[in-house]
Write a protein that holds these residues in place. Sequence first.
Motif, PDB file in Angstrom:
ATOM      1  N   PRO A   1      -0.015  18.365  -8.121  1.00 33.93           N
ATOM      2  CA  PRO A   1      -1.216  19.280  -8.403  1.00 33.93           C
ATOM      3  C   PRO A   1      -2.367  19.436  -7.507  1.00 33.93           C
ATOM      4  O   PRO A   1      -3.100  20.298  -7.771  1.00 33.93           O
ATOM      5  N   GLN A   2      -2.751  18.369  -6.645  1.00 33.58           N
ATOM      6  CA  GLN A   2      -3.692  18.434  -5.789  1.00 33.58           C
ATOM      7  C   GLN A   2      -3.463  19.492  -4.791  1.00 33.58           C
ATOM      8  O   GLN A   2      -4.539  20.161  -4.322  1.00 33.58           O
TER       9      GLN A   2
ATOM     10  N   GLN B   1      -4.073  22.720  -6.447  1.00 31.64           N
ATOM     11  CA  GLN B   1      -5.538  23.164  -6.629  1.00 31.64           C
ATOM     12  C   GLN B   1      -5.802  23.526  -5.315  1.00 31.64           C
ATOM     13  O   GLN B   1      -6.900  24.536  -5.092  1.00 31.64           O
TER      14      GLN B   1
ATOM     15  N   LYS C   1      -5.040  27.320  -4.761  1.00 36.83           N
ATOM     16  CA  LYS C   1      -5.658  28.175  -5.452  1.00 36.83           C
ATOM     17  C   LYS C   1      -7.104  28.427  -4.805  1.00 36.83           C
ATOM     18  O   LYS C   1      -7.664  29.573  -4.873  1.00 36.83           O
ATOM     19  N   LEU C   2      -7.744  27.370  -4.524  1.00 39.79           N
ATOM     20  CA  LEU C   2      -9.067  27.299  -4.051  1.00 39.79           C
ATOM     21  C   LEU C   2      -9.246  28.083  -2.680  1.00 39.79           C
ATOM     22  O   LEU C   2     -10.116  28.859  -2.420  1.00 39.79           O
TER      23      LEU C   2
ATOM     24  N   ARG D   1     -15.442  29.494 -10.124  1.00 36.69           N
ATOM     25  CA  ARG D   1     -14.432  28.420 -10.175  1.00 36.69           C
ATOM     26  C   ARG D   1     -15.105  27.240 -10.247  1.00 36.69           C
ATOM     27  O   ARG D   1     -14.782  26.194 -11.193  1.00 36.69           O
TER      28      ARG D   1
ATOM     29  N   GLU E   1     -14.927  24.151 -13.344  1.00 34.13           N
ATOM     30  CA  GLU E   1     -14.584  22.731 -13.083  1.00 34.13           C
ATOM     31  C   GLU E   1     -15.536  21.804 -13.971  1.00 34.13           C
ATOM     32  O   GLU E   1     -15.131  21.036 -14.363  1.00 34.13           O
TER      33      GLU E   1
ATOM     34  N   SER F   1     -10.423  13.037 -10.736  1.00 34.67           N
ATOM     35  CA  SER F   1     -10.142  14.425 -10.541  1.00 34.67           C
ATOM     36  C   SER F   1     -11.372  15.274  -9.827  1.00 34.67           C
ATOM     37  O   SER F   1     -11.238  16.043  -9.320  1.00 34.67           O
TER      38      SER F   1
ATOM     39  N   TRP G   1     -11.025  14.645  -6.022  1.00 33.32           N
ATOM     40  CA  TRP G   1      -9.767  15.588  -5.670  1.00 33.32           C
ATOM     41  C   TRP G   1     -10.456  16.826  -5.687  1.00 33.32           C
ATOM     42  O   TRP G   1     -10.136  17.588  -4.547  1.00 33.32           O
ATOM     43  N   PHE G   2     -11.398  17.311  -6.415  1.00 34.82           N
ATOM     44  CA  PHE G   2     -11.635  18.754  -6.395  1.00 34.82           C
ATOM     45  C   PHE G   2     -12.769  18.879  -5.202  1.00 34.82           C
ATOM     46  O   PHE G   2     -12.839  19.961  -4.440  1.00 34.82           O
TER      47      PHE G   2
ATOM     48  N   ALA H   1     -10.852  18.695  -2.081  1.00 40.97           N
ATOM     49  CA  ALA H   1     -10.228  20.173  -1.955  1.00 40.97           C
ATOM     50  C   ALA H   1     -11.116  21.152  -1.394  1.00 40.97           C
ATOM     51  O   ALA H   1     -10.928  22.133  -0.753  1.00 40.97           O
TER      52      ALA H   1
ATOM     53  N   ARG I   1     -11.044  23.328   1.969  1.00 44.18           N
ATOM     54  CA  ARG I   1     -11.004  24.721   2.195  1.00 44.18           C
ATOM     55  C   ARG I   1     -11.993  25.137   3.086  1.00 44.18           C
ATOM     56  O   ARG I   1     -11.485  25.968   3.810  1.00 44.18           O
TER      57      ARG I   1
END
Length: 527
Positions: free
Chosen positions: A16-17, A20, A23-24, A35, A39, A375, A378-379, A382, A386
């Motif tokens: 899932p990470q 994510q 997608k980012l 986005r 979140e 969560s 991890w966001f 990410a 990115r």
Amino acid sequence: MQRLDLKQLLSQKLSPQQIQFIKLLQIPTAELETRIKEEMEVNPALEEGDNDEPEDQDSGDDDDRDEADADDPDAEFDSDNSTLDEDFEEPANVDDYNGPAEAPPEPEPAKEEGPDNTDLDLSDYLNDDEIAGYKMQGDGPGEEEEREMPLADTSGSLLDSLLDQLHFTQLGEREEAIGQQLIGSIDGDGYIRRDLAAIANDLAFSQNLEVAVPEIEAVLRVVQGFDPAGIAARDLPECLLLQLERRPQDATTAHAEQIIGTLFDEFSKKHYARIQQKLDLEDGELKEAVGLVLKLNPKPGGSGPTGPGKTQYLMPDFILANDNGELSLTLNARNAPELRVSPAYTEMFRTYDKAAKKDQKMKEAVSFVKQKLDSAKWFIDAIRQRQNTLLRTMNAIVGLQRDFFIEGDETKLHPMILKDIALQIGMDISTVSRVANSKSVQTEFGIYPLKYFFSEGIATDSGEDVSSREVKSILKDLIGKENKSHPLADDKLEKMLNARGYNIARRTVAKYREQLNIPVARLRKEL
């Protein structure tokens, strides 16, 4: 007969990470802000703001944090002194899907704890420096300036403008209802392409209003008198004639009306000799009339600030500055706001850790908060990955296309494909493609999409490969300098390019011409 078989299967799935992060990575700057807001709405542990800490913190708490940092392998990553480049670790199987790699740990579900299990491991969550406030690379405006959005278009839509004009005509209630129905039938280009009989049926069913087509035509003529000129026309000739009606009625306007009203087919095919013969016009009269028609607007619905075709502003993802030959690349400061883990959630863990009595409800709440914190971490990670991937990809593009970024000349572009960048930065082609498909860079020569710099090579007589962009630039220059009364055909353009050393076929010339939105020679003819 049933059989029991044993099969060995090797498969690879994205965590899932990693999903994510992918997608980012592929969304542009303008969508990233939305986005992030989404979140933060679903994850209360993630918030926007810096990571400043109060000065009057308890010294005992500092000692506890130091002990927690000693046990926490990510403590250095979470400190305020860490930087983007130092903290980033390559997400191997995001950049390279051809082999397995370690994925970030997945959040542990809340466990049902028995009466003997009274403790939760909170050492990783009692550190106030959960995630350092994430900041963009490069110097940017202050916090308040970063929050300012571009000036919004406060003007009304084309529909609102036409309805306002309708109210000032002082029509009767019946005619105004017909006018509203007509205005609602106008498309984005400013035309009414529905049959008037169908509009009459709409009035009968929706408003219980029985009207005849001639009555609708009478109101239509009123609407066609609104601004912008040419609005509510049923086809292109009518649109042009409506605009000519508002011009001074002289000989040139009369000739233009004749051309559009009776010889529009010949005009669209540029059969000027036939038009001149049928209307018995002199060369100068024909040239003036055709020039007048070419100045008219074929899409009145997209003209002016009230039209649906209003200007859309592109937000670049990168900013490239040239300081006396030294190229400096930075990310757009709007790529992401400063993100952090909410200190209130850390305080929840601190309260739980110091509580004398730890009941089941409190432990369930702490388990829920733990998942939200994971969560949020991890966001934020990410987002960092990115930015790092964007910078590495763009730096590689700048390195290969340095001559273009210095001079801004299309002929200086070198052949470059996605694979060239992927090999240079050590990532998968799909990752480079996600970056290039939706990102843009601001240079001193303008804003360019990253896809602009990717092109295939064409062989020359000297044996070197040149970018197809260079060939297109030369082709555009040749067509721009041609004699418009005798435009160059594709086979002549092919010979001229071959004479310059570019080995190119006629069908390739036609393909490049179409990609440049240049019509065939017959349609480029001018008087």
